[in-house]
Design a protein around this motif. Structure first.
Motif, PDB file in Angstrom:
ATOM      1  N   VAL A 165     -33.764 -30.896   9.717  1.00  0.00           N
ATOM      2  CA  VAL A 165     -32.928 -31.867   9.008  1.00  0.00           C
ATOM      3  C   VAL A 165     -33.637 -33.206   8.842  1.00  0.00           C
ATOM      4  CG1 VAL A 165     -30.786 -33.185   9.115  1.00  0.00           C
ATOM      5  CG2 VAL A 165     -30.781 -30.759   9.707  1.00  0.00           C
ATOM      6  N   GLY A 166     -34.250 -33.706   9.902  1.00  0.00           N
ATOM      7  CA  GLY A 166     -34.916 -35.006   9.826  1.00  0.00           C
ATOM      8  C   GLY A 166     -36.041 -35.024   8.817  1.00  0.00           C
ATOM      9  N   THR A 167     -36.843 -33.952   8.799  1.00  0.00           N
ATOM     10  CA  THR A 167     -37.939 -33.878   7.837  1.00  0.00           C
ATOM     11  C   THR A 167     -37.411 -33.815   6.409  1.00  0.00           C
ATOM     12  OG1 THR A 167     -39.269 -32.687   9.478  1.00  0.00           O
ATOM     13  CG2 THR A 167     -39.998 -32.580   7.181  1.00  0.00           C
ATOM     14  N   TRP A 168     -36.334 -33.055   6.209  1.00  0.00           N
ATOM     15  CA  TRP A 168     -35.752 -32.961   4.861  1.00  0.00           C
ATOM     16  C   TRP A 168     -35.234 -34.321   4.402  1.00  0.00           C
ATOM     17  CZ3 TRP A 168     -31.005 -34.019   2.764  1.00  0.00           C
ATOM     18  CH2 TRP A 168     -30.803 -33.577   1.443  1.00  0.00           C
ATOM     19  N   LEU A 169     -34.613 -35.069   5.301  1.00  0.00           N
ATOM     20  CA  LEU A 169     -34.096 -36.387   4.934  1.00  0.00           C
ATOM     21  C   LEU A 169     -35.225 -37.313   4.486  1.00  0.00           C
ATOM     22  CD1 LEU A 169     -31.414 -37.044   7.695  1.00  0.00           C
ATOM     23  CD2 LEU A 169     -31.001 -36.706   5.254  1.00  0.00           C
ATOM     24  N   ALA A 236     -44.678 -44.143   1.947  1.00  0.00           N
ATOM     25  CA  ALA A 236     -44.624 -43.783   3.366  1.00  0.00           C
ATOM     26  C   ALA A 236     -44.706 -42.272   3.563  1.00  0.00           C
ATOM     27  CB  ALA A 236     -43.339 -44.323   3.985  1.00  0.00           C
ATOM     28  N   ASP A 237     -44.040 -41.512   2.691  1.00  0.00           N
ATOM     29  CA  ASP A 237     -44.100 -40.053   2.792  1.00  0.00           C
ATOM     30  C   ASP A 237     -45.523 -39.538   2.610  1.00  0.00           C
ATOM     31  OD1 ASP A 237     -41.753 -38.683   3.488  1.00  0.00           O
ATOM     32  OD2 ASP A 237     -40.823 -39.176   1.568  1.00  0.00           O
ATOM     33  N   LEU A 238     -46.288 -40.212   1.774  1.00  0.00           N
ATOM     34  CA  LEU A 238     -47.644 -39.761   1.475  1.00  0.00           C
ATOM     35  C   LEU A 238     -48.670 -40.215   2.504  1.00  0.00           C
ATOM     36  CD1 LEU A 238     -47.683 -40.408  -2.388  1.00  0.00           C
ATOM     37  CD2 LEU A 238     -47.337 -38.224  -1.205  1.00  0.00           C
ATOM     38  N   THR A 239     -48.350 -41.245   3.274  1.00  0.00           N
ATOM     39  CA  THR A 239     -49.352 -41.817   4.178  1.00  0.00           C
ATOM     40  C   THR A 239     -48.941 -41.849   5.642  1.00  0.00           C
ATOM     41  OG1 THR A 239     -48.490 -44.062   3.787  1.00  0.00           O
ATOM     42  CG2 THR A 239     -50.259 -43.274   2.340  1.00  0.00           C
ATOM     43  N   TRP A 240     -47.651 -41.606   5.943  1.00  0.00           N
ATOM     44  CA  TRP A 240     -47.150 -41.812   7.309  1.00  0.00           C
ATOM     45  C   TRP A 240     -46.323 -40.616   7.730  1.00  0.00           C
ATOM     46  CZ3 TRP A 240     -42.026 -44.256   8.778  1.00  0.00           C
ATOM     47  CH2 TRP A 240     -41.939 -44.472  10.159  1.00  0.00           C
ATOM     48  N   HIS A 241     -46.507 -40.190   8.961  1.00  0.00           N
ATOM     49  CA  HIS A 241     -45.725 -39.090   9.520  1.00  0.00           C
ATOM     50  C   HIS A 241     -45.013 -39.623  10.765  1.00  0.00           C
ATOM     51  CE1 HIS A 241     -47.588 -36.179   6.831  1.00  0.00           C
ATOM     52  NE2 HIS A 241     -48.753 -36.752   7.115  1.00  0.00           N
ATOM     53  N   PRO A 242     -43.757 -40.062  10.627  1.00  0.00           N
ATOM     54  CA  PRO A 242     -43.054 -40.668  11.763  1.00  0.00           C
ATOM     55  C   PRO A 242     -42.892 -39.684  12.916  1.00  0.00           C
ATOM     56  CG  PRO A 242     -41.525 -40.202   9.974  1.00  0.00           C
ATOM     57  CD  PRO A 242     -42.896 -39.966   9.435  1.00  0.00           C
ATOM     58  N   SER A 243     -43.028 -40.208  14.131  1.00  0.00           N
ATOM     59  CA  SER A 243     -42.865 -39.360  15.316  1.00  0.00           C
ATOM     60  C   SER A 243     -41.429 -38.911  15.490  1.00  0.00           C
ATOM     61  CB  SER A 243     -43.337 -40.122  16.557  1.00  0.00           C
ATOM     62  OG  SER A 243     -42.631 -41.361  16.682  1.00  0.00           O
ATOM     63  N   VAL A 244     -40.488 -39.652  14.909  1.00  0.00           N
ATOM     64  CA  VAL A 244     -39.073 -39.279  14.950  1.00  0.00           C
ATOM     65  C   VAL A 244     -38.644 -38.928  13.529  1.00  0.00           C
ATOM     66  CG1 VAL A 244     -36.731 -40.005  15.539  1.00  0.00           C
ATOM     67  CG2 VAL A 244     -38.675 -40.848  16.881  1.00  0.00           C
ATOM     68  N   GLY A 246     -36.685 -38.287  10.222  1.00  0.00           N
ATOM     69  CA  GLY A 246     -35.447 -38.904   9.742  1.00  0.00           C
ATOM     70  C   GLY A 246     -35.463 -40.407   9.806  1.00  0.00           C
ATOM     71  N   THR A 247     -36.469 -40.965  10.516  1.00  0.00           N
ATOM     72  CA  THR A 247     -36.554 -42.422  10.657  1.00  0.00           C
ATOM     73  C   THR A 247     -36.716 -43.103   9.307  1.00  0.00           C
ATOM     74  OG1 THR A 247     -37.550 -42.220  12.849  1.00  0.00           O
ATOM     75  CG2 THR A 247     -37.845 -44.307  11.705  1.00  0.00           C
ATOM     76  N   LEU A 248     -37.527 -42.520   8.456  1.00  0.00           N
ATOM     77  CA  LEU A 248     -37.781 -43.116   7.139  1.00  0.00           C
ATOM     78  C   LEU A 248     -36.505 -43.199   6.320  1.00  0.00           C
ATOM     79  CD1 LEU A 248     -39.826 -44.180   5.077  1.00  0.00           C
ATOM     80  CD2 LEU A 248     -40.221 -41.815   4.368  1.00  0.00           C
TER      81      LEU A 248
END
Length: 298
Positions: A165-169, A236-244, A246-248
């Protein structure tokens, strides 16, 4: 009798649209006469206004929902909404494939959410404006209702398909904001969510479907806010992979909510509560700070 209030000197050209319903179809001979209203408690009859001359025109009747007045393009909103949804689906499909998600399931969730969101947007508007069910077809829509229905439905579909879910968001965020940036100018052209009348040189002439006057272009300002967030989340989606995961999405939605609250005082529609806006501003800031610090704490 039509009364236009809030008109200030220096506003420029003004139009007032009067809609007369339940009359015989055909061509009508119309005479518009400006009058001066008699203050309450005074006797007498209105007299013709000193600055405007009576106007005589020939006009034909139209289907009532299509009568919107000068400067209003009723079909602009649905066309731009459809274009926004198409753009959102395209961007999300590309980002989902890049993230290794089930693209078909991810896009299906968004489409199902968009359909349900349309009805919840109308339901939210009707409840907010205390309208009856028979007014559903003519009622407006509210972005809060759309987001609740769309993402609630989409999350159920995503969870059922086994997609994180978090990745999809995070993948859905850029498309959602770019869609809002595309659709909001339709509100400007369609005469809804209008700004307050202004004499500022930065004001733009627009109509609320009744009074056309120079106004604060709140719809276009909100479109720029959504465009900025769409571009930021895409980068951000193209350059950053949040550790949590859904944060984005949560950060961007909180920022959008905060910015939207700052625009509300510039709108012509009066707010129904005095405490709702300050509480929403504080809540949005708290959520934004929490979302931004979560990856650091993790």
């Amino acid at each position: 009798m039509e009364t236009a209030e809030g008109i200030t000197p220096g506003s420029g050209r003004i139009s007032v649209t009067a809609k007369v319903e339940d009359i015989n179809p055909g061509t009508w001979h119309l005479t518009a006469t400006p009058v001066t209203l008699v203050p309450a408690g005074h006797s007498g009859t209105p007299e013709p206004g000193p600055r405007l001359e009576p106007a005589v025109v020939m006009a034909s009747t139209r289907f009532a929902p299509l009568v919107r007045g000068p400067g209003v393009r009723p079909f602009a909103w649905p066309l731009l909404v459809v274009a926004g949804v198409a753009l959102a689906v395209l961007v999300q499909a590309l980002l989902a494939a890049r993230a290794g998600l089930d693209t078909r399931a991810a896009v299906s969730a968004s489409l199902a959410g968009s359909v349900v969101g349309y009805f919840t947007a109308k339901a939210y508007y009707m409840v907010q404006h205390r309208q009856r069910l028979r007014q559903f077809a003519r009622s407006g829509t509210c972005i809060q209702g759309f987001l609740l229905g769309a993402f609630g439905t989409a999350l159920a579909v995503v969870a059922g398909a086994g997609i994180p879910v978090g990745t999809w968001l995070d993948v859905a965020a850029p498309g959602a904001f770019l869609a809002m940036a595309t659709a909001r100018p339709g509100c400007f052209l369609g005469g809804c969510c209008v700004g307050r009348p202004t004499t500022s040189r930065w004001g733009l002439w627009s109509s609320d479907r009744r009074v056309g006057i120079r106004r604060v272009p709140t719809q276009l300002m909100e479109a720029l806010l959504a465009l900025a967030l769409g571009a930021a989340t895409l980068a951000a989606d193209l350059t950053w992979h949040p550790s949590v995961p859904g944060t984005l999405f949560v950060s961007a939605m909180a920022a959008y909510t905060f910015g939207r609250q700052l625009l509300f005082p510039l709108r012509a529609e009066a707010r129904k509560t005095k405490t709702g806006r300050p509480l929403t501003v504080v809540a949005a800031l708290l959520v934004l700070l929490t979302a931004l610090t979560a990856p650091i704490l993790a």
